[in-house]
Write an enzyme that holds these catalytic residues in place. Structure first.
Site, PDB file in Angstrom:
ATOM      1  N   CYS A 261       4.002   1.054 -20.008  1.00  0.00           N
ATOM      2  CA  CYS A 261       4.882   2.228 -19.922  1.00  0.00           C
ATOM      3  C   CYS A 261       6.258   1.794 -19.418  1.00  0.00           C
ATOM      4  O   CYS A 261       6.386   1.266 -18.310  1.00  0.00           O
ATOM      5  CB  CYS A 261       4.265   3.260 -18.988  1.00  0.00           C
ATOM      6  SG  CYS A 261       5.365   4.650 -18.590  1.00  0.00           S
TER       7      CYS A 261
ATOM      8  N   HIS B 297       2.432   1.830  -3.439  1.00  0.00           N
ATOM      9  CA  HIS B 297       1.447   2.370  -4.375  1.00  0.00           C
ATOM     10  C   HIS B 297       1.164   3.841  -4.084  1.00  0.00           C
ATOM     11  O   HIS B 297       1.088   4.678  -5.001  1.00  0.00           O
ATOM     12  CB  HIS B 297       0.160   1.552  -4.288  1.00  0.00           C
ATOM     13  CG  HIS B 297      -0.910   2.000  -5.213  1.00  0.00           C
ATOM     14  ND1 HIS B 297      -1.968   2.781  -4.799  1.00  0.00           N
ATOM     15  CD2 HIS B 297      -1.103   1.802  -6.541  1.00  0.00           C
ATOM     16  CE1 HIS B 297      -2.760   3.039  -5.822  1.00  0.00           C
ATOM     17  NE2 HIS B 297      -2.263   2.452  -6.897  1.00  0.00           N
TER      18      HIS B 297
ATOM     19  N   SER C 235       0.829  -1.209   0.000  1.00  0.00           N
ATOM     20  CA  SER C 235       0.000   0.000   0.000  1.00  0.00           C
ATOM     21  C   SER C 235       0.863   1.259   0.000  1.00  0.00           C
ATOM     22  O   SER C 235       0.591   2.212  -0.731  1.00  0.00           O
ATOM     23  CB  SER C 235      -0.916  -0.002   1.230  1.00  0.00           C
ATOM     24  OG  SER C 235      -1.572   1.240   1.378  1.00  0.00           O
TER      25      SER C 235
ATOM     26  N   CYS D 221       7.284   3.590 -16.162  1.00  0.00           N
ATOM     27  CA  CYS D 221       6.548   3.072 -15.002  1.00  0.00           C
ATOM     28  C   CYS D 221       7.087   1.702 -14.593  1.00  0.00           C
ATOM     29  O   CYS D 221       7.231   1.404 -13.406  1.00  0.00           O
ATOM     30  CB  CYS D 221       5.056   2.961 -15.315  1.00  0.00           C
ATOM     31  SG  CYS D 221       4.268   4.535 -15.733  1.00  0.00           S
TER      32      CYS D 221
ATOM     33  N   ARG E  14      -6.370  10.595  -4.441  1.00  0.00           N
ATOM     34  CA  ARG E  14      -5.581   9.357  -4.438  1.00  0.00           C
ATOM     35  C   ARG E  14      -4.976   9.028  -3.080  1.00  0.00           C
ATOM     36  O   ARG E  14      -4.790   7.855  -2.754  1.00  0.00           O
ATOM     37  CB  ARG E  14      -4.458   9.460  -5.471  1.00  0.00           C
ATOM     38  CG  ARG E  14      -4.933   9.523  -6.909  1.00  0.00           C
ATOM     39  CD  ARG E  14      -3.768   9.336  -7.856  1.00  0.00           C
ATOM     40  NE  ARG E  14      -4.212   9.358  -9.249  1.00  0.00           N
ATOM     41  CZ  ARG E  14      -3.490   8.896 -10.262  1.00  0.00           C
ATOM     42  NH1 ARG E  14      -2.294   8.376 -10.038  1.00  0.00           N
ATOM     43  NH2 ARG E  14      -3.939   8.955 -11.495  1.00  0.00           N
TER      44      ARG E  14
END
Length: 260
Positions: free
Chosen positions: A174, A48, A45, A177, A77
């Site tokens: 990506c 992210h 978590s 990413c 977010r």
């Protein structure tokens, strides 16, 4: 998903602030879930949320054609989810603890890059990373993790889960990413390896029992830097939010003044 827009009308702001401050949107795990699983959830978590913080701090504004911080992105977010904020700090503490434990090894590590200029820069910068954590005291208590036979099984499961996360990221379209995601996953995995696979004494003396690849060391330091930037971004967004509230309050008070 559409981003939450900070309300512009006075009648909408008060309930918005109350919802943001009071709503508990955290994920609650069952009471019988092992502590190790809770730690794993917090790490994933936090990873992210940290990536989301970077996206919001350098967000492309199609209207102005500029890269700039996006407060509504951060609120939707991360800011509206207290557990996500906490898990970013949790990962930073975990990474700091690993670097604290590895300090003698990292000080003696051969960082040769083939460039005299870069080698000198690394030699100058590494103490700035290592010294602040030296006297920080106990940052992360790992004494209750992976204890006994069941703990050994959970540790193996931890490793496999991190490998699976890294494999999943191979499917990311990506390239940027994928690179950052895999690097930070490896960085957190390296911190876990240092904290739970070796006793403190292994990082003193000749380091003969240690087995860290160069890419693991690079990923650890890079991930530590990325989470440091995330914390700076949180402070920036907190200031932006306070400025927004202050401006709204000033505007509201001005409109309440009696006409002369």
């Amino acid at each position: 998903m559409p981003f939450v827009q900070p309300p512009r009308k006075r009648r909408e702001l008060t309930p918005f602030l109350q919802d943001l401050a009071e709503e508990d949107r955290a994920v609650t795990l069952p009471a019988d879930v092992p502590y190790e699983y809770r730690v794993f959830y917090r790490m994933v978590s936090g990873l992210h949320a940290s990536i989301s913080a970077h996206i919001c701090a350098d967000y492309f504004n199609a209207t102005s054609n500029r890269w700039e911080p996006n407060l509504s992105c951060f609120i939707s977010r991360i800011g509206a989810f207290p557990d996500r904020l906490q898990n970013i700090y949790f990962n930073f503490v975990l990474l700091s603890s690993a670097i604290q434990k590895m300090k003698p090894y990292l000080e003696a590590y051969d960082y040769s890059t083939g460039s005299a200029k870069d080698d000198l820069a690394v030699k100058r910068l590494m103490p700035k990373i290592l010294n602040p954590v030296k006297n920080a005291g106990l940052l992360f208590d790992d004494s209750e993790l992976f204890v006994g036979a069941a703990g050994r099984e959970l540790k193996h499961e931890f490793k496999e889960n991190f490998r699976n996360i890294s494999r999943i990221m191979d499917c990311t379209g990506c390239e940027k990413c994928r690179l950052w995601g895999k690097t930070q996953t490896l960085g957190i995995g390296t911190a876990m390896k240092a904290l739970f696979s070796y006793p403190d004494r292994a990082f003193r003396g000749g380091f003969t029992t240690l087995d860290f690849k160069r890419n693991e060391i690079v990923a650890l330091i890079t991930t530590y830097f990325q989470f440091s930037c995330s914390l700076e971004g949180i402070e920036m967004f907190r200031a932006m939010y306070q400025d927004f509230v202050t401006d709204w309050q000033a505007s509201n008070n001005a409109q309440k003044l009696p006409a002369k």
